[in-house]
Design a protein around this motif. Structure first.
Motif, PDB file in Angstrom:
ATOM      1  N   ASN A  41       0.804  -1.227   0.000  1.00 50.44           N
ATOM      2  CA  ASN A  41       0.000   0.000   0.000  1.00 50.44           C
ATOM      3  C   ASN A  41       0.835   1.276   0.000  1.00 50.44           C
ATOM      4  O   ASN A  41       0.287   2.371  -0.070  1.00 50.44           O
ATOM      5  CB  ASN A  41      -0.958   0.009   1.199  1.00 50.44           C
ATOM      6  N   PHE A  86      -3.021   2.184   6.563  1.00 48.43           N
ATOM      7  CA  PHE A  86      -4.348   1.696   6.207  1.00 48.43           C
ATOM      8  C   PHE A  86      -4.652   0.405   6.956  1.00 48.43           C
ATOM      9  O   PHE A  86      -3.760  -0.417   7.207  1.00 48.43           O
ATOM     10  CB  PHE A  86      -4.445   1.415   4.700  1.00 48.43           C
ATOM     11  N   LEU A 104      -8.680  -2.445   2.559  1.00 50.82           N
ATOM     12  CA  LEU A 104      -8.152  -2.562   1.200  1.00 50.82           C
ATOM     13  C   LEU A 104      -8.432  -3.948   0.615  1.00 50.82           C
ATOM     14  O   LEU A 104      -8.691  -4.076  -0.580  1.00 50.82           O
ATOM     15  CB  LEU A 104      -6.646  -2.287   1.202  1.00 50.82           C
ATOM     16  N   LEU A 141      -9.783   0.668  -6.207  1.00 48.02           N
ATOM     17  CA  LEU A 141      -8.730   1.292  -5.414  1.00 48.02           C
ATOM     18  C   LEU A 141      -8.504   2.741  -5.842  1.00 48.02           C
ATOM     19  O   LEU A 141      -8.279   3.621  -5.003  1.00 48.02           O
ATOM     20  CB  LEU A 141      -7.434   0.484  -5.543  1.00 48.02           C
ATOM     21  N   LEU A 180     -11.212   5.236  -4.591  1.00 43.99           N
ATOM     22  CA  LEU A 180     -11.175   5.618  -3.187  1.00 43.99           C
ATOM     23  C   LEU A 180     -10.708   7.057  -3.030  1.00 43.99           C
ATOM     24  O   LEU A 180     -10.976   7.694  -2.015  1.00 43.99           O
ATOM     25  CB  LEU A 180     -10.240   4.687  -2.401  1.00 43.99           C
ATOM     26  N   THR A 212      -7.700   7.984  -2.693  1.00 44.83           N
ATOM     27  CA  THR A 212      -6.605   7.987  -1.732  1.00 44.83           C
ATOM     28  C   THR A 212      -5.257   7.710  -2.391  1.00 44.83           C
ATOM     29  O   THR A 212      -4.216   8.097  -1.864  1.00 44.83           O
ATOM     30  CB  THR A 212      -6.879   6.931  -0.634  1.00 44.83           C
ATOM     31  N   PRO A 272       0.256   6.133  -2.456  1.00 45.88           N
ATOM     32  CA  PRO A 272      -0.752   7.023  -1.864  1.00 45.88           C
ATOM     33  C   PRO A 272      -0.560   8.482  -2.281  1.00 45.88           C
ATOM     34  O   PRO A 272       0.550   8.943  -2.558  1.00 45.88           O
ATOM     35  CB  PRO A 272      -0.524   6.864  -0.356  1.00 45.88           C
ATOM     36  N   LYS A 292      -1.884  12.597   2.463  1.00 53.39           N
ATOM     37  CA  LYS A 292      -3.058  12.339   3.279  1.00 53.39           C
ATOM     38  C   LYS A 292      -3.905  13.591   3.458  1.00 53.39           C
ATOM     39  O   LYS A 292      -5.138  13.530   3.404  1.00 53.39           O
ATOM     40  CB  LYS A 292      -2.622  11.800   4.645  1.00 53.39           C
ATOM     41  N   ARG A 341      -7.733  12.382   3.306  1.00 53.13           N
ATOM     42  CA  ARG A 341      -8.087  11.253   2.433  1.00 53.13           C
ATOM     43  C   ARG A 341      -8.070   9.896   3.135  1.00 53.13           C
ATOM     44  O   ARG A 341      -8.362   8.877   2.495  1.00 53.13           O
ATOM     45  CB  ARG A 341      -7.152  11.218   1.221  1.00 53.13           C
ATOM     46  N   ASN A 342      -7.682   9.891   4.395  1.00 52.49           N
ATOM     47  CA  ASN A 342      -7.646   8.617   5.125  1.00 52.49           C
ATOM     48  C   ASN A 342      -7.949   8.905   6.587  1.00 52.49           C
ATOM     49  O   ASN A 342      -7.139   8.663   7.481  1.00 52.49           O
ATOM     50  CB  ASN A 342      -6.265   7.962   4.954  1.00 52.49           C
ATOM     51  N   ALA A 356      -9.583   4.676   4.346  1.00 51.35           N
ATOM     52  CA  ALA A 356      -9.784   5.420   3.094  1.00 51.35           C
ATOM     53  C   ALA A 356     -11.024   6.303   3.157  1.00 51.35           C
ATOM     54  O   ALA A 356     -11.623   6.610   2.119  1.00 51.35           O
ATOM     55  CB  ALA A 356      -9.853   4.477   1.901  1.00 51.35           C
ATOM     56  N   GLN A 378     -12.997   9.731   3.331  1.00 55.17           N
ATOM     57  CA  GLN A 378     -12.713  11.084   2.860  1.00 55.17           C
ATOM     58  C   GLN A 378     -13.443  12.085   3.756  1.00 55.17           C
ATOM     59  O   GLN A 378     -14.676  12.135   3.756  1.00 55.17           O
ATOM     60  CB  GLN A 378     -13.195  11.239   1.408  1.00 55.17           C
TER      61      GLN A 378
END
Length: 788
Positions: A265, A299, A304, A328, A331, A333, A357, A360, A388-389, A394, A396
């Motif tokens: 990730n 995460f 995920l 993905l 998301l 992210t 990623p 954030k 965003r996480n 994930a 928003q």
């Protein structure tokens, strides 16, 4: 004496009109650029296709349109016979190496001349003939000729057109890949009795490649397929046989199964994906059959894992691959998502899913151009903070602030109407369904979202009132298919408070009880559901193969349903409130109503430069129980830049009531109702690069369910409502920069519903030369974006 004066005035108007026409004609004539041509040179004036058919050939118009797209080059654009772009090119100089204002003007507005010598008619004729052959017109022939004139020449393409060949039978082998030919050909693009088309055969090869890859054939490729055609069967028919190419490798016919699936990730920290020691340097856990690898642990692995559509032990699937990347990426992210496969052995694959990623947290500042349906336009600024996480899943989280100053301009208003608006909203979007009970979501293509929203808006209508509104909601959004989207908010709460009313506004409310009731403080607890169908959307998670060109016809449908106050009404009944009194919550009366509306649009792309758009909007709301009227913010209005553009915003209706003449304060025009019917037809066309044009006709009105003594003629009557529609027309210009569209529309009425029944059509009164008519009837709209 008066008669002589009138005749002199008429003569002056005709003289000015004729002189204007002569001046414009002279300017355009000077822009023809003919004088810049050298001896023997001639502009290319375009091409003409002439069909000479032998036998019965249908659909010639569509065939001709397709062939015209293949003809190159395209001639220079002309306006009344002149070529202003070419004229600019010549008068500003043709030296591309020069700099300065003239060079900038030439590059920005000039157009290099297209001469007849730039065309290659023989080569183009071969291209047209090849296209006809690929479309099944095997025996057709194309001949070219040039019709020369002194300053402009045209190319003529004469086509001997014979009836096309059609497909009689399609043979499909039955082997390891195509073990079920009936299932394989269920969605085929190539069908019996239809015209042969090489484009459809190519699309069919791509479709079969997708079909095979979804069964696990990882190395299968559309180049491994051939269609053998037999034209010897006679009767202008063809037999097709699907077979493999001679060089098809054996592993292309072998199914592959997933063995190990690694999920990384934070791939940006790795310099080499083949680094086998990474499992020793980071946290590695197993979740649902996946090996989850992370250095920072930002995460939650199970979140995920739920987005991945490929599984250990299952066959490779191209659709699963596409959906995994789509999920993905959607998301919001990750910056990049990539899946790489490696052979573990002759029948197994290992998959590595690499995700990079995005930052954030981020802050975005923007300057806005505000444009509303009530003709308010003006500048605005906005700021958005995004996490965003938010909860390591994930999620928003966004915090938005907006401020705008708006002005409403209209010929019917002696002074502009000003407003200031401030708003703030906090929202959280969770990429899954959060429900008290477990409900299965069966779509593997799209991710559902649970959304929470809390916001407030402050609006100050200068010299009139201040409106404060608070809203909160919680609900779900999910996509059923690529084109179908649903929204359901079981909790949708609004509170509206009106304060700081000016004496002028209070006087206006006192004289209009209906408007006064609409502006009462109200608490609106309810729920709403929305469904949208949009055939213009493309598939984000799979590969679409179409047997035809891009769709020329598209539909848009949006339906909304709201229900408010029932639950609160039931609770307050249980608290012992009187049946006759208005019930309150937190010291404020609550609204109780049902409301629905639909918006249907049809888009017809006539060709690359012309489009026709039709729209019908219908809405109705009914207040009951604890309410006498619909809340102000839920009522319908018509007229304005996104509605009936020949009338000022919110000025039409209700019914035959004159919302303009009967309004004491012409600066505050705000006619609203319980029922709305509106229709629009707009023809859009290209003029010059980013400059577009439009001609439109709009019709519609609003009505009330009950009589209003202050507004006679406002009640809806099913036997007369069609005769009460306002109708307007006009034309517009759009500056379409793709990322930003500035729209100007000029409209004027054709039918005024408030006049006597036999006097409502006012077409004969249209007189652009009359200043008094222009001041009373022309409505100029400035807006951002297309109206629909």
């Amino acid at each position: 004496m008066i008669g002589i004066t009138n005749r002199l005035k008429a003569f002056q108007e005709r003289l000015v009109s004729n002189l204007s026409f002569l001046i414009i004609a002279a300017i355009l004539a000077s822009c023809t650029a003919n004088k810049f041509l050298k001896e023997g040179e001639s502009f290319y004036g375009g091409a003409t296709i002439n069909f000479h058919t032998n036998g019965n050939v249908s659909g010639k118009r569509a065939i001709k349109s397709e062939l015209e797209e293949l003809i190159t080059p395209k001639p220079n654009s002309t306006i009344l016979g002149s070529r202003p772009g070419v004229w600019i090119y010549y008068v500003t100089g043709t030296d591309a190496n020069k700099k300065g204002l003239a060079t900038w003007i030439r590059k920005k507005f000039g157009r290099e001349p297209v001469l007849i010598t730039d065309t290659k008619p023989e080569i183009t004729a071969n291209i047209l003939q090849g296209n006809l052959f690929n479309a099944g017109f095997f025996e057709s022939q194309v001949q070219s000729s040039v019709e020369k004139k002194s300053k402009k020449s045209e190319v003529i393409y004469d086509i001997e057109l014979y009836p096309p060949f059609t497909i009689r039978r399609i043979d499909v082998p039955r082997d390891s890949i195509f073990r079920n030919p009936e299932d394989l050909m269920k969605d085929t693009f190539v069908k019996e009795k239809e015209r042969y088309s090489l484009e459809k055969l190519s699309n069919e090869q791509s479709r079969i490649e997708m079909y095979a890859e979804d069964l696990g054939y990882y190395y299968f490729d559309n180049r491994h397929l051939l269609f053998e055609a037999d034209t010897a069967v006679g009767g202008r028919e063809i037999d097709l046989k699907l077979t493999y190419a001679p060089d098809t490798p054996e592993k292309a016919k072998r199914r592959y199964t997933f063995r190990n699936i690694n999920v990384v990730n934070d791939y940006s920290v790795w310099q080499d994906e083949s680094d086998t020691t990474m499992r020793d340097r980071v946290d590695t856990v197993r979740v649902d059959g996946y090996r989850y690898i992370s250095k920072q642990g930002n995460f939650r692995p199970e979140i995920l894992a739920s987005m991945i559509n490929i599984d250990s032990g299952s066959f490779y699937s191209r659709t699963g691959h596409n959906y995994t990347i789509s999920h993905l990426m959607n998301l919001g992210t990750f910056k990049f998502v990539n899946i790489r496969y490696h052979e573990a052995d002759s029948s197994n694959l290992n998959a590595n899913i690499f995700m990079t990623p995005l930052p954030k947290k981020s802050i975005r500042l923007e300057v806005q151009g505000v444009s509303k349906s009530n003709n308010f336009v003006g500048p605005g600024i906005g700021a958005t903070f995004t996490n965003r996480n938010f909860l390591r899943g994930a999620e928003q989280f966004q915090l938005k602030f907006n401020a705008s100053y708006e002005v409403q301009l209209s010929r019917q208003q002696p002074e502009p109407l000003n407003a200031v608006e401030l708003s703030a909203e906090a929202s959280l979007s969770v990429p899954r369904m959060l429900l008290p009970v477990r409900i299965e979501y069966y779509s593997t293509k799209f991710i559902p979202h649970t959304k929470f929203r809390l916001g407030s808006t402050f609006q100050r209508r200068i010299n009139y009132f201040q409106l404060n509104s608070f809203n909160a909601g919680s609900g779900y959004t999910w996509r059923e298919t690529t084109t179908k989207n649903h929204e359901f908010y079981p909790m949708d709460i609004n509170y509206v408070n009106v304060s700081q009313e000016s004496d002028e506004f209070k006087e206006l409310l006192e004289g209009n009880p209906y408007l006064n009731n609409s502006f009462q403080d109200q608490f609106i607890p309810g729920m709403r559901y929305s469904f949208t169908l949009n055939t213009q959307l493309q598939d984000p998670g799979g590969t679409n193969y179409s047997a035809t060109k891009d769709r020329r016809s598209n539909f848009f449908f949006n339906g909304n349903f709201s229900l408010a106050g029932n639950l609160v009404n039931w609770i307050t009944k249980g608290s012992g409130s009187s049946e006759d009194s208005t019930r309150e919550v937190f010291g404020q009366p609550f609204s109780q109503f049902v409301l629905g509306d639909v918006d249907v649009r049809y888009y017809w792309q006539m060709d690359s430069k012309n489009r026709l758009v039709a729209r019908i909007a219908i809405g109705s709301g009914y207040a009951y129980g604890n309410s006498v009227l619909l809340p102000y913010i839920k009522q319908f209005a018509t007229g304005g830049s996104n509605s009936i553009r020949a009338f000022p915003a919110r000025s039409v209706g209700p019914g035959t009531y004159d919302g303009l003449s009967d309004t004491e304060d012409v600066q505050f025009i705000d006619q609203r109702g319980d029922i709305k019917l509106e229709g629009n037809l707009e023809y859009r066309f290209d003029i010059y690069r980013f400059l577009k044009g439009a001609v439109f006709i709009d019709a519609g009105n609003i009505w009330l369910w009950d009589d209003d003594p202050q507004r006679p003629g406002a009640k809806f009557d099913k036997s007369t409502f069609i005769k009460e529609l306002a109708v307007g027309t006009g034309f517009g210009l759009r500056m379409d920069f793709s990322f930003f569209i500035l729209r100007f529309d000029l409209g004027f009425p054709l039918r005024k519903p408030w006049l006597q029944a036999d006097e409502r059509w006012v077409i004969r009164e249209v007189d652009f030369s009359n200043q008094d008519w222009r001041s009373k009837n022309l409505v100029f709209n400035i807006a951002i974006g297309y109206p629909f």
